[in-house]
Design a protein around this motif. Structure first.
Motif, PDB file in Angstrom:
ATOM      1  N   THR A  61     -28.528 -21.625 -41.956  1.00  0.00           N
ATOM      2  CA  THR A  61     -28.534 -20.145 -41.808  1.00  0.00           C
ATOM      3  C   THR A  61     -29.567 -19.445 -42.375  1.00  0.00           C
ATOM      4  OG1 THR A  61     -27.498 -20.212 -44.019  1.00  0.00           O
ATOM      5  CG2 THR A  61     -25.769 -20.646 -42.119  1.00  0.00           C
ATOM      6  N   GLY A  62     -30.656 -20.041 -43.022  1.00  0.00           N
ATOM      7  CA  GLY A  62     -31.555 -19.150 -43.393  1.00  0.00           C
ATOM      8  C   GLY A  62     -31.488 -18.827 -45.099  1.00  0.00           C
ATOM      9  N   GLY A  63     -30.215 -19.153 -45.469  1.00  0.00           N
ATOM     10  CA  GLY A  63     -29.900 -19.011 -46.839  1.00  0.00           C
ATOM     11  C   GLY A  63     -29.601 -20.130 -47.477  1.00  0.00           C
ATOM     12  N   ARG A  64     -28.971 -20.199 -48.686  1.00  0.00           N
ATOM     13  CA  ARG A  64     -29.062 -21.566 -49.403  1.00  0.00           C
ATOM     14  C   ARG A  64     -28.006 -22.424 -48.687  1.00  0.00           C
ATOM     15  NH1 ARG A  64     -28.880 -20.316 -55.252  1.00  0.00           N
ATOM     16  NH2 ARG A  64     -30.759 -19.842 -54.949  1.00  0.00           N
TER      17      ARG A  64
ATOM     18  N   ASN B  30     -37.707 -21.957 -43.120  1.00  0.00           N
ATOM     19  CA  ASN B  30     -37.657 -22.737 -44.543  1.00  0.00           C
ATOM     20  C   ASN B  30     -38.368 -24.077 -44.316  1.00  0.00           C
ATOM     21  OD1 ASN B  30     -36.192 -20.853 -46.113  1.00  0.00           O
ATOM     22  ND2 ASN B  30     -34.506 -21.215 -44.586  1.00  0.00           N
ATOM     23  N   THR B  31     -39.600 -24.135 -44.899  1.00  0.00           N
ATOM     24  CA  THR B  31     -40.392 -25.436 -44.580  1.00  0.00           C
ATOM     25  C   THR B  31     -41.054 -25.799 -46.014  1.00  0.00           C
ATOM     26  OG1 THR B  31     -42.225 -24.234 -43.901  1.00  0.00           O
ATOM     27  CG2 THR B  31     -40.918 -24.759 -42.217  1.00  0.00           C
TER      28      THR B  31
ATOM     29  N   VAL C 122     -32.886 -21.788 -40.209  1.00  0.00           N
ATOM     30  CA  VAL C 122     -32.163 -21.277 -39.050  1.00  0.00           C
ATOM     31  C   VAL C 122     -32.262 -22.131 -37.730  1.00  0.00           C
ATOM     32  CG1 VAL C 122     -31.573 -19.126 -39.681  1.00  0.00           C
ATOM     33  CG2 VAL C 122     -33.694 -19.501 -38.656  1.00  0.00           C
TER      34      VAL C 122
ATOM     35  N   TRP D 290     -38.935 -16.970 -40.754  1.00  0.00           N
ATOM     36  CA  TRP D 290     -37.929 -17.609 -40.218  1.00  0.00           C
ATOM     37  C   TRP D 290     -38.141 -19.260 -40.350  1.00  0.00           C
ATOM     38  CZ3 TRP D 290     -34.397 -14.696 -39.438  1.00  0.00           C
ATOM     39  CH2 TRP D 290     -34.662 -13.249 -39.169  1.00  0.00           C
TER      40      TRP D 290
ATOM     41  N   GLU E 278     -24.124 -24.064 -42.346  1.00  0.00           N
ATOM     42  CA  GLU E 278     -22.725 -23.963 -41.630  1.00  0.00           C
ATOM     43  C   GLU E 278     -22.591 -24.924 -40.584  1.00  0.00           C
ATOM     44  OE1 GLU E 278     -22.996 -20.111 -39.998  1.00  0.00           O
ATOM     45  OE2 GLU E 278     -24.326 -20.373 -38.228  1.00  0.00           O
TER      46      GLU E 278
ATOM     47  N   THR F  53     -34.578 -26.134 -52.855  1.00  0.00           N
ATOM     48  CA  THR F  53     -35.512 -25.223 -53.562  1.00  0.00           C
ATOM     49  C   THR F  53     -36.327 -25.856 -54.818  1.00  0.00           C
ATOM     50  OG1 THR F  53     -33.727 -24.411 -55.121  1.00  0.00           O
ATOM     51  CG2 THR F  53     -34.423 -23.165 -53.380  1.00  0.00           C
TER      52      THR F  53
END
Lengths: 153, 259
Positions: free
Chosen positions: B187-190, B123-124, B167, B121, B193, B249
């Protein structure tokens, strides 16, 4: 002697791959698969403690609050042992649903912990559910292919 | 007897609940703190070794087809070229960071990304600058392209950064053309929102988003991303997808600024 080395290497490799790889912007969760794989061939207590150890390391390295991954992975490790007991016999299909279900369970537990204890209600979103499903499916495929070694109990 | 099986699970729930409640009230504990820096160093070293090995394997077939002397010469030239290109790219990135440093009065430090988070959970990433360099929790992390994240944990030699596509990340932002105030979230994806956008808010595809500064966390006017897609109303709110300018990324160097 071989087994502990294999387990340690698996955990290390899973962490490394999780750190480096992402598909379509989604990170992998191979550490959950390793927990399932280990828990499948061990007692429920062994599986739980292994899951707690892996989750604890993950929390300590990469989180602010320690406990969410520890809890999620310990629960997954606990229930993984039930898949090799009683009337369950390993088949690729059981491997698929076992790895997929337990990865999803670990993620869900982690998610609930974050919502409750890290005061982050926004975590529950479509994006997080997509991530959960993606990781569960990926691990499900691995569960289909890789048979846990239950003869070394 | 069957119930005893679940005793460890119940104890686990009690233990982790107590542990997280304690941290929620008193602040985080870090039992492995002293070894974390060491782990990041190992991770960085292993990444370097992996790159070397994969680079070697990738080039092996190519060079094996050529004569040895030509191969050596070729390899030396290629290495030199690659090094030059890498230095040029690094130069460019550092120049951009320097530009940020000169134009931002709240500049605190620049840092290299040394590890990426593997947590589901989160993205760090970890940067090689910490409290020794003046970094504090909740400071803003930017790249030359735009907002990259915020600092969530600080140690003397390194810091943990929560990325904008996580997220748990949220920031107050403003649509550049319509000047509408919105909440931007990962959102956790690329993609990211916009949250809670009602149908009366005019959002155009391609519109640029900048931080508004009204959340008290991020300075005003930092470029965040652009609107990729606006979907029809779903219940009370519309779904607005945003592509962040900073590609999380591929970030290698970032700057940390205070509010």
């Amino acid at each position: 002697m071989k087994r502990p080395l294999l387990v340690s290497l698996s955990v290390f490799a899973a962490f490394l791959i999780d750190m480096k790889l992402s598909f379509f912007g989604f990170r992998t969760d191979l550490t959950s698969f390793v927990v399932y794989w280990f828990g499948f061939s061990h007692s429920y207590l062994g599986g739980m403690l292994f899951g707690a150890a892996v989750g604890g390391i993950e929390d300590s390295l990469l989180s602010v609050v320690i406990g969410s991954a520890l809890f999620g992975k310990a629960v997954a490790g606990f229930f993984a042992s039930f898949l090799s007991k009683g009337f369950f016999r390993w088949t690729p299909v059981l491997g698929f649903f076992g790895a997929m279900g337990l990865t999803f369970l670990a993620g869900l537990m982690e998610l609930v912990s974050i919502i409750v204890f890290e005061k982050a209600p926004d975590v529950l979103s479509l994006g997080s559910l997509k991530l959960l499903v993606f990781q569960a499916l990926l691990n499900g495929v691995l569960g289909f292919i890789i048979k846990p070694e239950i003869d070394e109990l | 007897m069957q119930g005893r099986r679940f005793l460890p699970l119940i104890l686990l729930v009690i233990f982790t609940s107590a542990l997280m409640t304690y941290q929620a009230r008193k602040g985080s504990i870090d039992p492995l703190g002293p070894v974390n820096g060491f782990m990041y160093t190992i991770s960085g070293g292993i990444s370097g070794a992996f790159s070397s090995v994969s680079g070697f394997l990738g080039n092996f077939g190519y060079y094996a087809a050529r004569a040895k002397d030509l191969e050596k010469e070729n390899a030396a030239l290629r290495n030199k070229l690659a090094q030059t290109a890498e230095i040029q790219k690094e130069n460019e990135r550092l120049r951009q960071l320097l530009d940020i440093k000169q134009h931002l009065p709240d500049y605190v430090a620049s840092a290299n990304v040394i590890a990426r988070g593997a947590k589901r959970w989160a993205n760090t990433f970890t940067i090689d600058a910490g409290s020794n360099e003046g970094i504090r929790k909740d400071m803003t992390v930017i790249s030359p392209q735009g907002l990259a994240g915020k600092v969530i944990r600080v140690e003397p030699g390194y810091s943990l950064v929560l990325l904008i596509n996580d997220v748990r990340f949220a920031a107050s932002a403003r649509l550049e053309q319509s000047r509408q105030e919105v909440i931007f979230s990962g959102t956790g994806g690329r993609d990211c929102e916009l949250r809670y956008v009602t149908s009366d808010v005019k959002v155009n595809k391609g519109e640029v988003l900048v931080t508004s500064g009204l959340d008290g966390l991020f300075p005003e006017g930092i470029r965040v991303g652009y609107v990729k897609q606006v979907s029809d109303e779903d219940g009370f709110f519309r779904k607005v997808d945003v592509v962040p300018f900073a590609d999380t990324t591929s970030l290698e160097e970032v700057a940390v600024i205070s509010r």
